[in-house]
Design a protein around this motif. Structure first.
Motif, mmCIF file in Angstrom:
data_model
loop_
_atom_site.group_PDB
_atom_site.id
_atom_site.type_symbol
_atom_site.label_atom_id
_atom_site.label_comp_id
_atom_site.label_asym_id
_atom_site.label_seq_id
_atom_site.Cartn_x
_atom_site.Cartn_y
_atom_site.Cartn_z
ATOM 1 N N MET A 1 21.697 69.515 46.930
ATOM 2 C CA MET A 1 22.647 68.564 46.321
ATOM 3 C C MET A 1 23.667 69.538 45.742
ATOM 4 N N ASP A 2 23.523 70.805 45.619
ATOM 5 C CA ASP A 2 24.467 71.486 45.028
ATOM 6 C C ASP A 2 25.868 71.594 45.901
ATOM 7 N N ASP A 3 25.593 71.544 47.244
ATOM 8 C CA ASP A 3 26.703 71.792 48.114
ATOM 9 C C ASP A 3 27.690 70.282 48.146
ATOM 10 N N LEU A 4 27.306 69.270 47.501
ATOM 11 C CA LEU A 4 28.081 68.009 47.471
ATOM 12 C C LEU A 4 29.260 68.064 46.545
ATOM 13 N N PRO A 5 30.411 67.727 47.142
ATOM 14 C CA PRO A 5 31.687 67.751 46.563
ATOM 15 C C PRO A 5 31.685 66.920 45.468
ATOM 16 N N TYR A 6 32.394 67.405 44.187
ATOM 17 C CA TYR A 6 32.959 66.379 43.153
ATOM 18 C C TYR A 6 34.002 65.461 43.788
ATOM 19 N N GLN A 7 33.768 64.276 43.513
ATOM 20 C CA GLN A 7 34.734 63.242 43.757
ATOM 21 C C GLN A 7 34.710 62.292 42.854
ATOM 22 N N PRO A 8 35.588 62.284 41.907
ATOM 23 C CA PRO A 8 35.667 61.316 40.906
ATOM 24 C C PRO A 8 36.158 59.974 41.413
ATOM 25 N N VAL A 9 35.594 58.957 40.535
ATOM 26 C CA VAL A 9 35.990 57.865 41.066
ATOM 27 C C VAL A 9 37.055 57.449 40.332
ATOM 28 N N LYS A 10 38.327 56.930 40.992
ATOM 29 C CA LYS A 10 39.747 56.757 40.331
ATOM 30 C C LYS A 10 39.365 55.196 39.693
ATOM 31 N N TYR A 11 39.745 54.883 38.387
ATOM 32 C CA TYR A 11 39.766 53.851 37.590
ATOM 33 C C TYR A 11 41.261 53.677 36.628
ATOM 34 N N ASP A 12 41.728 52.732 37.198
ATOM 35 C CA ASP A 12 43.189 52.228 36.099
ATOM 36 C C ASP A 12 42.812 51.321 35.574
ATOM 37 N N PRO A 13 42.368 51.166 34.261
ATOM 38 C CA PRO A 13 41.851 49.831 33.667
ATOM 39 C C PRO A 13 43.123 48.868 33.516
ATOM 40 N N LYS A 14 44.460 49.253 33.469
ATOM 41 C CA LYS A 14 45.439 48.238 33.389
ATOM 42 C C LYS A 14 45.624 47.542 34.768
ATOM 43 N N GLU A 15 45.427 48.364 35.888
ATOM 44 C CA GLU A 15 45.401 47.853 37.152
ATOM 45 C C GLU A 15 44.319 46.854 37.501
ATOM 46 N N PHE A 16 43.206 47.344 36.921
ATOM 47 C CA PHE A 16 41.987 46.448 37.149
ATOM 48 C C PHE A 16 42.316 45.067 36.261
ATOM 49 N N LEU A 17 42.706 45.215 35.189
ATOM 50 C CA LEU A 17 43.134 44.045 34.388
ATOM 51 C C LEU A 17 44.000 43.119 35.062
ATOM 52 N N ARG A 18 45.083 43.615 35.409
ATOM 53 C CA ARG A 18 46.314 42.737 36.086
ATOM 54 C C ARG A 18 45.320 42.273 37.433
ATOM 55 N N LYS A 19 44.633 42.848 38.173
ATOM 56 C CA LYS A 19 44.083 42.034 39.287
ATOM 57 C C LYS A 19 42.996 40.910 38.689
ATOM 58 N N GLU A 20 42.354 41.077 37.820
ATOM 59 C CA GLU A 20 41.382 40.343 37.331
ATOM 60 C C GLU A 20 42.118 39.058 36.590
ATOM 61 N N MET A 21 43.221 39.231 36.110
ATOM 62 C CA MET A 21 43.997 38.169 35.548
ATOM 63 C C MET A 21 44.452 37.253 36.476
ATOM 64 N N GLU A 22 44.524 37.504 37.599
ATOM 65 C CA GLU A 22 44.749 36.513 38.751
ATOM 66 C C GLU A 22 43.751 35.645 39.096
ATOM 67 N N ASN A 23 42.612 35.920 38.539
ATOM 68 C CA ASN A 23 41.507 34.950 38.749
ATOM 69 C C ASN A 23 41.376 33.756 37.554
ATOM 70 N N GLU A 24 41.602 32.460 37.867
ATOM 71 C CA GLU A 24 41.721 31.697 36.795
ATOM 72 C C GLU A 24 40.766 31.580 35.527
ATOM 73 N N GLU A 25 39.548 31.747 36.083
ATOM 74 C CA GLU A 25 38.404 31.560 35.239
ATOM 75 C C GLU A 25 38.386 32.845 34.221
ATOM 76 N N PHE A 26 38.734 33.862 34.844
ATOM 77 C CA PHE A 26 38.741 35.109 33.857
ATOM 78 C C PHE A 26 39.761 35.130 32.778
ATOM 79 N N ARG A 27 40.972 34.689 33.281
ATOM 80 C CA ARG A 27 42.107 34.397 32.412
ATOM 81 C C ARG A 27 41.768 33.551 31.194
ATOM 82 N N ARG A 28 41.208 32.232 31.601
ATOM 83 C CA ARG A 28 40.800 31.472 30.631
ATOM 84 C C ARG A 28 39.995 32.056 29.559
ATOM 85 N N GLU A 29 38.852 32.722 30.138
ATOM 86 C CA GLU A 29 37.996 33.385 29.086
ATOM 87 C C GLU A 29 38.611 34.618 28.439
ATOM 88 N N CYS A 30 39.534 35.411 28.881
ATOM 89 C CA CYS A 30 40.260 36.227 28.064
ATOM 90 C C CYS A 30 41.123 35.442 26.959
#
Length: 108
Positions: A1-30
Motif C-alpha cells: 500500500m505504501d507504493d500507491l500514489p496520493y491522488q486527492p479528490v478535487k472538490y469545488d463546493p461552489k461548482e457542486f452547489l451550482r450544479k445541484e441548484m439546477e435540480n428543482e427539488e434541491f433548489r426548493r429545499e434550499c
C-alpha cells in the motif's frame, strides 16, 4: 500500500452547489431553509460586530455557552422571541421582526 500514489479528490463546493441548484427539488429545499440561515447569519454578524464571545453573551443573558452555540448553530430548537430579544440586547442590537409580501414568480 505504501507504493500507491496520493491522488486527492478535487472538490469545488461552489461548482457542486451550482450544479445541484439546477435540480428543482434541491433548489426548493434550499430556498425553504433560507429564513433559518438568514437568522443564523444575523446572529453571528451581530455578535462579531459587538466583539463578544459566546461565553460573554451567555453570561450577559444568564445562560450557558452551549445554549448560545446551539442558538447560533441553527439546531432543531426554534428560539423564542424573548430569547432573541435577550440576545439582541446582549450584543447591543435591537430585535426587529417584519413580514414582507412574497415575491411573485418571474413567469407569472
Amino acid at each position: 500500500m505504501d507504493d500507491l500514489p496520493y491522488q486527492p479528490v478535487k472538490y469545488d463546493p461552489k461548482e457542486f452547489l451550482r450544479k445541484e441548484m439546477e435540480n428543482e427539488e434541491f433548489r426548493r429545499e434550499c430556498e425553504a431553509l433560507e429564513p433559518k440561515y438568514a437568522l443564523i447569519r444575523e446572529l453571528l454578524e451581530a455578535r462579531k460586530n459587538s466583539g463578544m464571545t459566546q461565553e460573554a453573551v451567555a453570561s450577559k443573558i444568564g445562560t450557558t455557552k452551549s445554549a448560545i452555540s446551539r442558538l447560533e448553530g441553527g439546531s432543531q430548537h426554534s428560539p423564542s422571541i424573548a430569547t432573541l430579544r435577550k440576545y439582541a440586547e446582549a450584543v447591543g442590537c435591537e430585535l426587529v421582526i417584519r413580514l414582507e409580501p412574497k415575491k411573485k414568480p418571474a413567469d407569472a
